[in-house]
Design an enzyme around this catalytic site. Structure first.
Site, PDB file in Angstrom:
ATOM      1  N   GLY A   1       7.127   5.930   8.022  1.00 56.02           N
ATOM      2  CA  GLY A   1       6.351   7.124   8.092  1.00 56.02           C
ATOM      3  C   GLY A   1       6.597   7.611   9.154  1.00 56.02           C
ATOM      4  N   SER A   2       5.317   8.550   9.806  1.00 58.68           N
ATOM      5  CA  SER A   2       5.623   9.257  11.126  1.00 58.68           C
ATOM      6  C   SER A   2       5.867   8.453  12.232  1.00 58.68           C
ATOM      7  CB  SER A   2       4.358  10.165  11.073  1.00 58.68           C
ATOM      8  OG  SER A   2       3.230   9.478  11.423  1.00 58.68           O
TER       9      SER A   2
ATOM     10  N   GLU B   1       9.984  17.493  13.577  1.00 56.34           N
ATOM     11  CA  GLU B   1      10.141  17.402  12.230  1.00 56.34           C
ATOM     12  C   GLU B   1       9.401  18.411  11.347  1.00 56.34           C
ATOM     13  OE1 GLU B   1      11.060  13.186   9.945  1.00 56.34           O
ATOM     14  OE2 GLU B   1       9.295  13.155  11.101  1.00 56.34           O
TER      15      GLU B   1
ATOM     16  N   CYS C   1      13.857  11.110   5.617  1.00 54.98           N
ATOM     17  CA  CYS C   1      14.011  11.016   7.211  1.00 54.98           C
ATOM     18  C   CYS C   1      15.355  11.399   7.478  1.00 54.98           C
ATOM     19  CB  CYS C   1      13.611   9.488   7.397  1.00 54.98           C
ATOM     20  SG  CYS C   1      14.588   8.056   6.503  1.00 54.98           S
TER      21      CYS C   1
ATOM     22  N   GLU D   1      10.097   2.234  10.709  1.00 52.87           N
ATOM     23  CA  GLU D   1      11.198   2.952  10.432  1.00 52.87           C
ATOM     24  C   GLU D   1      10.445   4.614  10.311  1.00 52.87           C
ATOM     25  OE1 GLU D   1      12.695   6.119   8.732  1.00 52.87           O
ATOM     26  OE2 GLU D   1      12.818   4.852   6.879  1.00 52.87           O
TER      27      GLU D   1
ATOM     28  N   LYS E   1       0.928  -1.092   0.224  1.00 49.66           N
ATOM     29  CA  LYS E   1      -0.053   0.067   0.019  1.00 49.66           C
ATOM     30  C   LYS E   1       0.936   1.133  -0.097  1.00 49.66           C
ATOM     31  CE  LYS E   1      -1.681   2.785   2.741  1.00 49.66           C
ATOM     32  NZ  LYS E   1      -1.623   4.265   1.902  1.00 49.66           N
TER      33      LYS E   1
ATOM     34  N   VAL F   1       1.838   7.418  13.209  1.00 51.86           N
ATOM     35  CA  VAL F   1       1.374   6.293  12.683  1.00 51.86           C
ATOM     36  C   VAL F   1       1.912   5.163  13.073  1.00 51.86           C
ATOM     37  CG1 VAL F   1       0.708   5.462  10.458  1.00 51.86           C
ATOM     38  CG2 VAL F   1       0.318   7.846  10.619  1.00 51.86           C
ATOM     39  N   GLY F   2       3.342   4.857  13.208  1.00 43.73           N
ATOM     40  CA  GLY F   2       3.812   3.686  13.384  1.00 43.73           C
ATOM     41  C   GLY F   2       3.536   3.324  14.906  1.00 43.73           C
TER      42      GLY F   2
END
Length: 477
Positions: free
Chosen positions: A223-224, A379, A279, A245, A171, A227-228
């Site tokens: 991602g962030s 970030e 990142c 990651e 996805k 969300v992780g």
């Protein structure tokens, strides 16, 4: 851009689609892609589960050969991929070509590991007994990828998943569906057919459904942190394996004896390359007060020399950020920094004029940034560089390590002893000395520390610790 379920390209079952626009020219629609939900994900996971036994039986050598053929197809279509990346994500064409080249190297390295994907023979306590270990694929995996490396990151997840013997549902980010579809085309043409690799486009609904599917044994996500953490928390009750990651707030530590020209070149490359959307991008400069003014003068001169423009323009030195949302985040981050006492010495605003139809942020340098302020801690993910003063080596290390992230860092010094001490004490996964603090080689772990990483590293022999689990056997004869 349709979903791929089994060997069938199809629209979302709901019929919904979403548009993706060129961030350099928002009037240009690059693609329309399926906006999928749980029903689409369920079908894709079922196809992957059905394909799993035969794919496992093929063995890692043959699976590696398929990934190697796919790498060759990506190489043959290098310019097509590069233009797609630039139109869809915005990075400069030369940066996009570099991403394609790195992707090929990653895939070739991973494919070759198919001949090394074994275990060990061990001494047995009993006579006439063979004791051994071997790796076994974990099953169906979900691969959730971001927009900033729309080819490399899907490839560095899909390639080891397939070589390991897993089947997968990819996805990609809804901002970069086109590049991901091109990669899937190459893997399909190389032989990853029959549901071995499935593609589901969409946003949050599709991602949450993939994490919730009981037949999914592991999810690899980039991602962030937020969300992780949500993925890991949602999967924890059923012991879902996760490889996460996440974010970075990466620093370059510039000591008093550093070569300031070398440091400025490297920092500008790390901060403004790919418009700061990595990142591992350099977003903080922690500099000894003794050389701060000289370094800032060099950084601003180099920022002034960057010409923003469409990534397809060979004269452009800085592309757009990926979307209006990301542009607003950059501008808001600068405003908050000023409110917290920082000063803008270059940039700080959206670029207008001939670039007004795109998402262009001026390369920005902030000074007088406090180490505990928002812009120094969180970030921004754009071409915004914060300069933080320090008093010598120990104080610099304190500032570098003062954030919750630990993705990457660089140190600039002529003193080898200080460089090695910094490598030993900086809390980050990927470290550099006297060079841009971004990335690593394909065969090295792509890994962070602290809240930047959870689970095994990617792009290295350590990646097999995510996609496989150990089995043991004792055979009497």
């Amino acid at each position: 851009m349709r979903n791929l379920v089994g060997d069938t390209w199809r629209d979302a079952l709901s019929g919904r689609r979403q548009e993706n626009r060129n961030p350099a020219r928002l009037g240009e629609i690059v693609s329309r892609s399926a906006d999928s939900d749980a029903a689409d994900v369920r079908d894709a996971v079922a196809a992957a589960a059905a394909a799993l036994p035969a794919w496992h039986d093929l063995g890692p050598v043959r699976r590696g050969e398929i990934v190697m053929r796919a790498a060759s197809l990506v190489r043959e279509r290098r310019e097509e991929f590069a233009v797609a990346i630039t139109r869809e994500q915005g990075k400069l064409l030369r940066e996009a070509r570099g991403e394609v080249d790195r992707t090929v190297a990653l895939m070739e390295y991973t494919a070759g590991e198919g001949r090394r994907l074994g275990g060990a023979t061990l001494p047995a306590d009993d006579p006439r007994t063979l004791a051994l270990t071997r790796r076994h694929p974990i099953g169906v995996v979900g691969l959730v990828t971001p927009w900033n490396f729309p080819l490399a990151i899907p490839a560095w997840k899909a390639a080891p998943a397939l070589v390991a013997g897993c089947t997968a549902v990819l996805k990609p980010s809804p901002l970069t569906p086109y590049t991901a579809a091109l990669l899937v085309e190459c893997l399909l043409a190389a032989g990853a057919t029959g549901g071995v690799l499935n593609l589901v486009h969409g946003g949050r609904a599709a991602g949450e459904a993939l994490v919730a599917e009981p037949a999914v044994s592991g999810v690899s996500f980039t991602g962030s942190v937020e969300v992780g953490r949500a993925i890991h928390t949602a999967g924890a009750p059923r012991f879902l394996r996760t490889q996460l990651e996440m974010g970075g707030k990466n620093a370059a530590l510039v000591l008093a004896d550093a070569d300031l020209d070398l440091a400025a070149d490297a920092i500008v490359a790390g901060a403004f390359g790919q418009a700061g959307q990595r990142c591992s991008a350099t977003s903080r400069v922690v500099v000894d007060r003794a050389v701060r003014d000289g370094l800032v003068a060099r950084l601003t001169a180099r920022a002034d020399a960057l010409t923003a423009g469409d990534g397809l323009d060979p004269d452009a030195g800085l592309g757009p950020v990926v979307s209006e949302e990301r542009l607003r985040a950059c501008v808001d981050g600068v405003r908050r920094a000023v409110a917290d006492g920082a000063s803008v010495v270059r940039g700080g605003e959206r670029l207008g004029g001939a670039l007004a139809d795109g998402c262009f942020m001026a390369p920005t340098v902030l000074v007088d940034v406090e180490a505990d302020s928002f812009v120094a801690q969180e970030e921004i993910f754009g071409p915004v560089l914060s300069v933080i003063d320090c008093d010598g080596f120990e104080d610099g290390l304190r500032v570098v390590n003062s954030v919750r992230y630990g993705m990457a860092a660089a140190v600039f010094t002529g003193d080898q002893s200080l460089a090695l001490r910094a490598l030993d004490r900086i809390d980050a996964g990927m470290l550099h000395v006297n060079r841009p603090g971004v990335g690593a080689y394909p065969h090295m772990p792509h890994v962070g520390a602290k809240e930047s990483q959870y689970g095994p590293a990617e792009c290295s022999p350590q990646v097999w610790d995510f996609y496989t689990e150990w089995r043991t056997a004792c055979v009497s004869y």
